[in-house]
Design an enzyme around this catalytic site. Structure first.
Site, PDB file in Angstrom:
ATOM      1  N   THR A  97      72.834-103.683  61.955  1.00  0.00           N
ATOM      2  CA  THR A  97      73.565-105.062  62.681  1.00  0.00           C
ATOM      3  C   THR A  97      74.449-105.683  61.666  1.00  0.00           C
ATOM      4  OG1 THR A  97      71.561-105.083  64.309  1.00  0.00           O
ATOM      5  CG2 THR A  97      72.900-107.070  63.844  1.00  0.00           C
ATOM      6  N   LYS A 172      74.271-106.823  70.598  1.00  0.00           N
ATOM      7  CA  LYS A 172      73.021-106.815  69.867  1.00  0.00           C
ATOM      8  C   LYS A 172      72.879-108.225  69.438  1.00  0.00           C
ATOM      9  CE  LYS A 172      69.261-105.997  67.022  1.00  0.00           C
ATOM     10  NZ  LYS A 172      69.274-105.296  65.808  1.00  0.00           N
ATOM     11  N   LYS A 240      69.433-113.517  59.148  1.00  0.00           N
ATOM     12  CA  LYS A 240      70.602-112.662  58.871  1.00  0.00           C
ATOM     13  C   LYS A 240      71.384-112.524  60.130  1.00  0.00           C
ATOM     14  CE  LYS A 240      71.405-108.824  59.430  1.00  0.00           C
ATOM     15  NZ  LYS A 240      71.247-107.156  59.884  1.00  0.00           N
TER      16      LYS A 240
END
Lengths: 293, 293
Positions: A97, A172, A240
């Site tokens: 990701t 995502k 993150k």
């Protein structure tokens, strides 16, 4: 001829995914920053490569599963990166990701060498990686996805073509907004419940089946109630991803007040030593903030 | 002898609930501020009462389903209220969503006249009321709930005893925190998705089955995507419930930053003329706020 697969990044997710491809008898070449993590795969027949370039030399398709944007950039365009061993027709599938804008740049750089890249971030956690039940969100050319789909089907049960390069990453990030703000909903609701003297398990039971129900409530709610903060998905990783969300939103000039609030409260959780706990530990911060003393 | 039931408040929810009790052959006395709404029930055999006191005279159990705290207070302790026709042994079941603290006071006042009160707010909407599939969250004495359970089973499929007086209302407020903050999660996620050029239906499809999934996403997400703001649950009512949440939180000195944020954004939605739209119209505000111009 059999498709030769390369796998770069043998963390919790990557190791399980590479392991499944080995089981499926794909000729596999692996690389990881820490070599020792590759040993169980090498013992089962995987070839070790000393850098991404060497993975590229031995592979038709390279899967990547690392943590963050700079990691993927180094693997693709760093010294001894994939680009340095460029071979037309190579396909790179990035399961990490990372920033959608970086994905698009890397994809363009690879296209210059006739290498195709798909962004293919996953959700479903370590259990999904182990059992091959991941959801895989794919951005890039549909014909390239068609070519690698037999491989991806070893890893996931839901493989969705979201659109052109970057849309897998964007999808995502949408998922991460949902996950973290819904988590916040559960934290505030259970904080209110506990402070007003309600039985938490009963309250979760009553609300989970209705309009307030969610995966977060059903799965993380009982862990919050029990004070079980062992990681399913770690706060450090959620942070993150939220950073990627907010950076990406800033690039598009989109204001996301709720996601920002949750990001800040996760920072408080990290400051309190919860970075390696599961995301349900957000509850501790919301509960403390609710009535400081 | 058959239990004589009274029903006060024949709005969308109350009318359907009263109608189900009539079908179940309970001798029914009804009262509503606007008499005309009672006519279809009167035509089917219900007795009309000119005020709550008269309902009390003809009932063993009185169900109430009105909008807000002052409405219930007037019905119980106002002129011609239930207390003015007090009869020991009477049971009052309040299906309205009102302030937990007010519920406790009313329950105590009724107890002084040997009248039992249960707070029994519902969720499940107009469809649940029509089909008798409501979830009913009950606060008060368990033995009183046992007595009225045959009646409540005509109205709902899940009847949960949450604890002493007020806990039914508190549980409903927990539900409303979940509902509204999860709604916000969906609004921000779909705003980000649309502004980044993703296909909304596809994005909802990919994310709904995973860790970001919720009733709000699965049910309201597609309506947001389609711009369908017809009310399932009206923003004006959601705001009333969030006001109860925040007042109740203030009484317990609990800070709820996310629920407060959503309450403010719903206020913006009301200001923009969306008060009578469904709660999914929060999307219009979140989307506009995300990139004002």
């Amino acid at each position: 001829m059999e498709t030769r697969v390369g796998f770069i990044g043998l963390g919790i997710m990557g190791f399980s995914m590479a392991s499944r491809l080995l089981e499926a008898k794909y000729p596999l070449t692996v690389y990881n920053r820490t070599r020792s993590k590759a040993n169980p795969l090498i013992n089962r027949g995987a070839r070790w490569a000393k850098n991404p370039a060497e993975v590229a030399e031995h592979s038709d398709v390279i899967l990547i599963c690392v943590t963050d944007t700079p990691d993927v950039e180094a693997i693709v365009s760093g010294p001894d990166g994939i680009l340095s061993a460029a071979r037309p027709g190579l396909i790179v599938v990035d399961h990490s990701t990372i920033a959608p804008s970086a994905t698009k740049k890397l994809s363009a750089a690879l296209a210059g060498e006739e290498i195709s890249m798909l962004d293919a971030p996953v959700s479903g956690g370590d259990v999904g990686a182990k059992n091959g039940t991941l959801a895989i969100m794919v951005g890039g050319e549909k014909e390239i996805l068609d070519k690698v789909e037999p491989i991806l089907k070893r890893l996931g049960t839901t493989i969705t073509h979201c659109g052109p390069s970057g849309t897998g990453q964007l999808t995502k990030l949408v998922n991460q907004i949902l996950v973290s703000v819904t988590n916040m909903a559960v934290c505030e609701a259970l904080t209110f419940a506990r402070k007003s003297g309600l039985d938490l398990e009963k309250t979760i039971g009553v609300t989970a089946g209705g309009a307030g129900g969610s995966w977060q409530l059903a799965t993380l709610g009982p862990r919050m109630a029990a004070g079980d903060f062992r990681p399913g998905f770690m706060i450090n990783l959620q942070q993150k991803d939220l950073r990627l969300v907010l950076q990406s939103a800033e690039e598009c000039k989109i204001s996301l007040p709720a996601a920002s609030l949750v990001h800040q409260l996760f920072t408080a959780a990290q400051a309190a030593g919860h970075g390696k706990d599961g995301t349900q530990a957000l509850f501790t911060v919301v509960e403390k903030l609710a009535s400081l003393h």
